[in-house]
Motif scaffolding. Structure first.
Motif, mmCIF file in Angstrom:
data_model
loop_
_atom_site.group_PDB
_atom_site.id
_atom_site.type_symbol
_atom_site.label_atom_id
_atom_site.label_comp_id
_atom_site.label_asym_id
_atom_site.label_seq_id
_atom_site.Cartn_x
_atom_site.Cartn_y
_atom_site.Cartn_z
ATOM 1 N N ALA A 26 0.819 -1.218 0.000
ATOM 2 C CA ALA A 26 0.000 0.000 0.000
ATOM 3 C C ALA A 26 0.849 1.263 0.000
ATOM 4 N N ASP A 27 2.124 1.145 0.387
ATOM 5 C CA ASP A 27 3.011 2.314 0.356
ATOM 6 C C ASP A 27 3.339 2.745 -1.075
ATOM 7 N N PHE A 28 3.082 1.851 -2.054
ATOM 8 C CA PHE A 28 3.330 2.156 -3.453
ATOM 9 C C PHE A 28 2.011 2.494 -4.154
ATOM 10 N N ALA A 29 2.072 3.469 -5.054
ATOM 11 C CA ALA A 29 0.935 3.779 -5.925
ATOM 12 C C ALA A 29 1.294 3.344 -7.340
ATOM 13 N N ASP A 30 0.510 2.455 -7.926
ATOM 14 C CA ASP A 30 0.708 2.023 -9.310
ATOM 15 C C ASP A 30 0.240 3.164 -10.215
ATOM 16 N N VAL A 31 1.159 3.783 -10.925
ATOM 17 C CA VAL A 31 0.845 4.992 -11.685
ATOM 18 C C VAL A 31 -0.173 4.708 -12.785
ATOM 19 N N TRP A 32 -0.061 3.532 -13.435
ATOM 20 C CA TRP A 32 -1.009 3.237 -14.527
ATOM 21 C C TRP A 32 -2.433 3.126 -13.983
ATOM 22 N N THR A 33 -2.645 2.350 -12.937
ATOM 23 C CA THR A 33 -3.999 2.180 -12.411
ATOM 24 C C THR A 33 -4.501 3.457 -11.740
ATOM 25 N N THR A 34 -3.596 4.316 -11.300
ATOM 26 C CA THR A 34 -4.008 5.596 -10.718
ATOM 27 C C THR A 34 -4.560 6.527 -11.783
ATOM 28 N N MET B 87 5.227 1.200 -13.153
ATOM 29 C CA MET B 87 5.837 2.344 -12.475
ATOM 30 C C MET B 87 5.105 2.516 -11.157
ATOM 31 N N LEU B 88 5.866 2.441 -10.065
ATOM 32 C CA LEU B 88 5.301 2.542 -8.727
ATOM 33 C C LEU B 88 5.880 3.774 -8.036
ATOM 34 N N LEU B 89 5.009 4.616 -7.512
ATOM 35 C CA LEU B 89 5.425 5.835 -6.811
ATOM 36 C C LEU B 89 5.410 5.598 -5.309
ATOM 37 N N TYR B 90 6.515 5.975 -4.655
ATOM 38 C CA TYR B 90 6.630 5.815 -3.204
ATOM 39 C C TYR B 90 6.951 7.171 -2.577
ATOM 40 N N SER C 205 -0.309 8.336 -1.663
ATOM 41 C CA SER C 205 -1.060 9.263 -0.806
ATOM 42 C C SER C 205 -1.694 8.549 0.380
ATOM 43 N N SER C 206 -1.949 7.232 0.236
ATOM 44 C CA SER C 206 -2.547 6.459 1.329
ATOM 45 C C SER C 206 -1.501 5.722 2.161
ATOM 46 N N SER C 207 -0.218 5.991 1.865
ATOM 47 C CA SER C 207 0.857 5.265 2.519
ATOM 48 C C SER C 207 0.977 5.641 3.989
ATOM 49 N N SER C 208 1.428 4.669 4.775
ATOM 50 C CA SER C 208 1.713 4.943 6.181
ATOM 51 C C SER C 208 2.909 5.871 6.315
ATOM 52 N N SER C 209 3.710 5.985 5.255
ATOM 53 C CA SER C 209 4.892 6.856 5.272
ATOM 54 C C SER C 209 4.600 8.234 4.707
ATOM 55 N N HIS C 210 3.348 8.468 4.276
ATOM 56 C CA HIS C 210 3.033 9.717 3.586
ATOM 57 C C HIS C 210 3.198 10.919 4.501
ATOM 58 N N ASP C 211 2.707 10.839 5.723
ATOM 59 C CA ASP C 211 2.811 11.965 6.641
ATOM 60 C C ASP C 211 4.262 12.291 6.957
ATOM 61 N N ASP C 212 5.095 11.245 7.102
ATOM 62 C CA ASP C 212 6.506 11.475 7.376
ATOM 63 C C ASP C 212 7.167 12.217 6.224
ATOM 64 N N ASN C 213 6.788 11.847 4.980
ATOM 65 C CA ASN C 213 7.389 12.506 3.832
ATOM 66 C C ASN C 213 6.929 13.947 3.697
ATOM 67 N N ASN C 214 5.706 14.243 4.168
ATOM 68 C CA ASN C 214 5.233 15.608 4.089
ATOM 69 C C ASN C 214 6.049 16.543 4.951
#
Length: 397
Positions: A240-248, A287-290, A293-302
Motif C-alpha cells: 500500500a506504500d506504493f501507488a501504481d501509476v497506470w492504475t491511478t 511504475m510505482l510511486l513511493y 497518498s494512502s501510505s503509512s509513510s506519507h505523513d513522514d514525507n510531508n
C-alpha cells in the motif's frame, strides 16, 4: 499452498530482520566512475530563435520529471538472433531515446553489446546523459542500467533475493526544486510459477525504500521496470506504500506491455509451435510511486515539504520498426511527474517579492520622469532663493 506459506514467511519477518536483510543486499556505486565527461553545449551552433525555443522548453520542464522504462530484450544466439536482429533494434532504440528526451531512462536486459553501442553513440553518452554504468559497464549476463540528465547525487545496487540480478537505484535532484527522487530500475524473476519469488523481491524493494530512505538521501522514489507480474492475484504483492501509476491515472485501460496479439516477438520468444503464446496479454512493466497518498509513510514525507504527483503515463516503443521487427518483446512506459517543493516555492515567492520591491524603489529613484521632477524642484528652489535675495537688496536700497 506455496502462496500462503510465502505470505506467512514475509509477514513473520520483523522490522529488525528486514533492516538487516536490506543492509546486506545494498551496495553503493562510485559516482566518480560514472561517465561524466563535459557535456557539449546544447545551444552551440544553433540560431538565436532555436536557442530561445530550447530555453523556453527547459523552463517548462522545471518542477517536472519524465521517466521511461524499457526492457530492451537481450541479444541471443542463433537461430533466435536471425529473428530478433539485436544490433538493428539497439541502434533504433538508442536514436529513439534521443527523440524521447526523457529526464531519466531505465533499461533492463542490457548486455555488453547494447552497452558498447550506447557508449559509442554520438549524442547519448556525451551530450545528454550521465550513465549509471558508464565506466565499468554491465558485468552480469544482462542487467539493469539507468541514464539521467541530472548528475547522480548517489548510485546504488540492491541484490534481489534468490537471484544475482541487481536493482539499480539512482538519486537525482529535480530541476527547479530541492527535492531528490530515487529512481529504481528493476527486473524481477520471470515465469508464471515464480510468483512466490517475485513476492519476496517486491517485499525486499519495499524494505529498501522504507528503511534506507535517509541513507540513500531521497524524499520520494519511483520503482520501475520489468516486474514480470503475470497473475491477477499478484496485484496484492504491491504494498500500500506504493501507488501504481497506470492504475491511478488510467484505471479502465489494461496497459499491456507484453501483447503477443500485436507484437510478433511475443510469439517468437516461445517458439512457432507454442500456440498458447499467440494470445498472451500481460502488464509486466510497471511504475510505482513511493510513498502513495494512502501510505503509512506519507505523513513522514510531508515533513520534507514536498509532494510528487503523476501527471500522465503512456505505452511507448509499441510500433513495428520493420518487417516482423520490433524494438523489443516488451513495450515501454513513459510517465511525467509534477514535483511540488513547498520550501523552494516559498523561497522563490519571497525572492520574487523582494525583486519587485527593489525594482519599484529603483524605478522610483532613477526613472527619467523622477529625474526630471527633481531638476524642476531644484530649479524652483533656486528661483525662490534668487527672488528672496533680489527682494532683500531692494529693501536695503
Amino acid at each position: 499452498r506455496r502462496h500462503n506459506s510465502i505470505a506467512l514467511m514475509m509477514s513473520a519477518m520483523s522490522d529488525e530482520q528486514m533492516q538487516r536483510d536490506v543492509a546486506k543486499r545494498l551496495r553503493q556505486l562510485d559516482v566518480g566512475r560514472v561517465a561524466t565527461a563535459p557535456f557539449a553545449s546544447a545551444s552551440r551552433g544553433k540560431t538565436a530563435a532555436a536557442a530561445a525555443e530550447e530555453s523556453k522548453q527547459q523552463a517548462e520542464k522545471q518542477n517536472k520529471l519524465s521517466v521511461i522504462t524499457l526492457n530492451v530484450l537481450h541479444n541471443l544466439l542463433w537461430p533466435w538472433e536471425v529473428v530478433i536482429r539485436s544490433r538493428t533494434r539497439y541502434a533504433y532504440i538508442l536514436d529513439w531515446m534521443v527523440e524521447q528526451d526523457a529526464d531519466v531512462v531505465c533499461l533492463q536486459e542490457v548486455t555488453k553489446t547494447f552497452w558498447e553501442m550506447l557508449m559509442k553513440h554520438p549524442t547519448l553518452s556525451t551530450r545528454l546523459y550521465h550513465i549509471s554504468h558508464g565506466a565499468q559497464g554491465v558485468k552480469s549476463k544482462h542487467g539493469c542500467l539507468m541514464l539521467s540528465k541530472q548528475p547522480f547525487a548517489s548510485l546504488w545496487e540492491f541484490k534481489l533475493p534468490q537471484m544475482s540480478r541487481q536493482v539499480v537505484v539512482g538519486c537525482v535532484k529535480v530541476p527547479g526544486t530541492s527535492v531528490v527522487i530515487a529512481v529504481a530500475s528493476a527486473h524481477l524473476k520471470a515465469h508464471k510459477n515464480s510468483y512466490d519469488m517475485r513476492r519476496r523481491q517486491l517485499a525486499a524493494v519495499h524494505g529498501l525504500m522504507r528503511f534506507k530512505q535517509q541513507e540513500l538521501g531521497f524524499d520520494h522514489a519511483i520503482v520501475t521496470g520489468d516486474l514480470n507480474m503475470q497473475g491477477a492475484f499478484e496485484e496484492e504483492y504491491v504494498h500500500a506504500d506504493f501507488a501504481d501509476v497506470w492504475t491511478t491515472l488510467r484505471p479502465n485501460e489494461p496497459g499491456y506491455t507484453w501483447d503477443s496479439t500485436i507484437n510478433s516477438f511475443g510469439i517468437a520468444m516461445w517458439g512457432p509451435l507454442a500456440l498458447h503464446a499467440r494470445n498472451i496479454q500481460w502488464r509486466l512493466d510497471r511504475m510505482l510511486l513511493y510513498p502513495s497518498s494512502s501510505s503509512s509513510s506519507h505523513d513522514d514525507n510531508n515533513k520534507n515539504n514536498s509532494e510528487v504527483r503523476p501527471l500522465d503515463i503512456e505505452i511507448v516503443a509499441n510500433e513495428s520498426i520493420g518487417l516482423a521487427l520490433w524494438p523489443s518483446d516488451h513495450f515501454g512506459l513513459r510517465a511525467t511527474f509534477a514535483v511540488h517543493d513547498k520550501a523552494s516555492a516559498a523561497a522563490a515567492a519571497a525572492a520574487s517579492t523582494a525583486h519587485r520591491i527593489v525594482t519599484i524603489l529603483t524605478n522610483s529613484t532613477s526613472s527619467p520622469t523622477t529625474r526630471k521632477s527633481k531638476r524642476e524642484r531644484r530649479d524652483r528652489e533656486k528661483r525662490v532663493r534668487r527672488d528672496r535675495e533680489e527682494k532683500s537688496k531692494r529693501e536695503e536700497k
